[in-house]
Motif scaffolding. Structure first.
Motif, mmCIF file in Angstrom:
data_model
loop_
_atom_site.group_PDB
_atom_site.id
_atom_site.type_symbol
_atom_site.label_atom_id
_atom_site.label_comp_id
_atom_site.label_asym_id
_atom_site.label_seq_id
_atom_site.Cartn_x
_atom_site.Cartn_y
_atom_site.Cartn_z
ATOM 1 N N VAL A 58 0.893 -1.223 -0.238
ATOM 2 C CA VAL A 58 -0.094 -0.188 0.110
ATOM 3 C C VAL A 58 0.834 1.173 0.048
ATOM 4 O O VAL A 58 1.453 1.703 1.086
ATOM 5 C CB VAL A 58 -0.854 0.050 1.244
ATOM 6 N N ASP A 59 0.922 1.791 -1.142
ATOM 7 C CA ASP A 59 1.932 3.090 -1.458
ATOM 8 C C ASP A 59 3.183 2.811 -1.180
ATOM 9 O O ASP A 59 3.765 1.591 -0.814
ATOM 10 C CB ASP A 59 1.698 4.205 -0.300
ATOM 11 N N THR A 107 -2.853 4.890 -2.908
ATOM 12 C CA THR A 107 -4.063 5.478 -2.506
ATOM 13 C C THR A 107 -4.450 6.683 -3.222
ATOM 14 O O THR A 107 -5.613 7.036 -3.390
ATOM 15 C CB THR A 107 -3.963 5.664 -0.666
ATOM 16 N N ARG A 149 -6.951 4.804 -7.831
ATOM 17 C CA ARG A 149 -8.188 5.300 -7.848
ATOM 18 C C ARG A 149 -8.762 5.776 -9.062
ATOM 19 O O ARG A 149 -9.685 6.524 -9.138
ATOM 20 C CB ARG A 149 -8.051 6.579 -6.936
ATOM 21 N N SER A 243 -8.785 9.963 -1.762
ATOM 22 C CA SER A 243 -7.852 8.962 -1.178
ATOM 23 C C SER A 243 -8.661 7.561 -1.467
ATOM 24 O O SER A 243 -9.930 7.235 -1.056
ATOM 25 C CB SER A 243 -7.127 9.074 0.005
ATOM 26 N N GLY A 259 -4.890 6.386 3.138
ATOM 27 C CA GLY A 259 -4.356 7.535 2.550
ATOM 28 C C GLY A 259 -4.342 8.849 3.214
ATOM 29 O O GLY A 259 -4.069 8.777 4.455
#
Length: 404
Positions: A58-59, A107, A149, A243, A259
């Motif tokens: 995640v990121d 995110t 997104r 986010s 996020g």
């Protein structure tokens, strides 16, 4: 009871640290859920290992990568870019297996979440994009599916987004990587890929993106953003408001990460800009959540905190502005809900400590990688703090909890 359990485990672990040199984190084993919040001093990054071994990043932030930032030294040091350190961390966490990512989630399109292009960013082997953040990671480690997104409310002239787009296109063409927009409300987009039938209580629910929020009922969603032509330029949705938000559930254990979603609108701004409010209604109580927007000014509203009632809050701080005094005060107060309010920071800078005062001494950790390890079945979990000033990242503290 839960507090006594946590204190006893922490005391026993502290004794073990005094008895011997710091030890590495015990390796993940099947049935465990691992959530690693990685500290680079340059942004957000989290490696998640599902109970069957499915992996998700995640990121992979890299803000001002390669540029000096006063009082904001990178972790563990400046010998590598943030993305390179994330790669090294993933390789160590997955050993002895070969490093591989089933999913990578972006995110939102800010440098500290997906990588900033600077004059110091080297070119990839093909020359199609620059190496920074997620592009650095994907250049070294194969990624099966990249989820972001989408392209709604996009500012396409941003050079860092253009670089991300070029990276994604090459990964699709050369490695067969899939690129998908998050489908809000669904629990079948991010799934166990190796042994789903063995873990029926595990789920990743897509909670939010672009102002579309899961309602908590089936796959139903609502849209909280008004039509763009009905709002002034200053009130249009920001990148942070768009986010991606995810809830991970494993048995009794619940976790949320979102996020940079905001919670307290700016003075005079419309209430719909509190993206936290409808998300809190949908998710309800959690055991652990990642603090929104690094604890900077607008997140972690009183309603959000009182609804989630998290025992553990992971603060992905990296700048001297993380967190703000008001946000930290809200996170710590026992007036919103009883029980632990344990805060683990990735990097709490010295200027921040000076401005916050005594509350800076009340956090559980002021620097380090933060690892949440959920026991098979999800009834209990531990939080490990790893030394982010050393590449081998030994364990420096450990705490135990029961899921709600």
């Amino acid at each position: 009871m839960k507090r006594a359990f946590a204190l006893l485990a922490a005391a026993l672990f502290a004794l073990s640290l005094h008895a011997a040199d710091p030890q590495p984190l015990p390796p993940w084993s099947e049935g465990m859920l691992d959530i690693h919040q990685i500290s680079t001093g340059r942004g957000n990054a989290a490696l998640v290992i599902f109970p069957d071994g499915t992996t998700m990043l995640v990121d992979a932030g890299a803000a001002n990568d390669g540029l000096p930032m006063e009082g904001a030294e990178p972790r563990p040091n400046a010998s590598k870019r943030a993305g390179e350190w994330i790669v090294r961390y993933i390789e160590r966490a997955m050993a002895p297996r070969a490093a591989h990512l089933d999913y990578a989630i972006v995110t939102h399109y800010h440098a500290d979440h997906f990588g900033q292009v600077t004059t110091a960013s080297p070119a990839s082997k093909s020359g199609a994009f620059k190496l920074t953040g997620l592009a650095d990671v994907g250049h070294a480690i194969a990624i099966d599916t990249i989820i972001d997104r989408g392209r709604t409310y996009l500012k396409p002239d941003d050079p860092s987004f253009k670089n991300y787009d070029a990276f994604v296109e090459e990964q699709k063409a050369k490695r067969g990587t899939k690129n998908e927009a998050l489908r809000v409300g669904r629990n079948d987009q991010i799934v166990l890929r190796h042994a789903a039938a063995k873990y029926p209580t595990f789920e990743v629910r897509n909670v939010a993106a672009n102002g579309v929020i899961w309602t908590g009922e089936g796959e139903k969603t609502i849209s909280i953003f008004p039509p763009l032509d009905s709002v002034s330029e200053e009130d249009k949705p920001s990148e942070n408001m768009c986010s991606v938000g995810l809830r991970i559930r494993y048995g009794k254990f619940d976790f949320f990460t979102g996020g940079d979603i905001p919670g307290v609108p700016d003075a005079g701004a419309p209430e719909w800009q509190s993206v936290e409010t409808p998300i809190a209604r949908a998710t309800g109580a959690t055991d652990v959540h990642v603090v929104n927007h690094h604890g900077s000014i607008s997140p972690e509203s009183a309603n959000w905190l009182a609804t989630l009632r998290s025992s553990v809050m992971i603060l992905p701080s990296w700048s001297a502005t993380h967190p703000s005094q008001d946000v930290l005060k809200r996170m710590m107060t026992a007036r919103l809900y009883p029980g632990p309010h344990d805060i683990f920071c990735t990097v709490l800078r010295e200027p921040t400590k000076l401005s916050i005062g005594s509350r800076a001494k009340q956090v559980k950790s002021d620097h380090g990688h933060v690892v949440v390890r959920v026991a098979p079945g999800g009834a209990t979990y531990q939080v490990f703090v790893l030394d982010d000033t050393r590449e081998d990242a030994p364990v420096v503290a450990s705490y135990a909890y029961e899921s709600k």
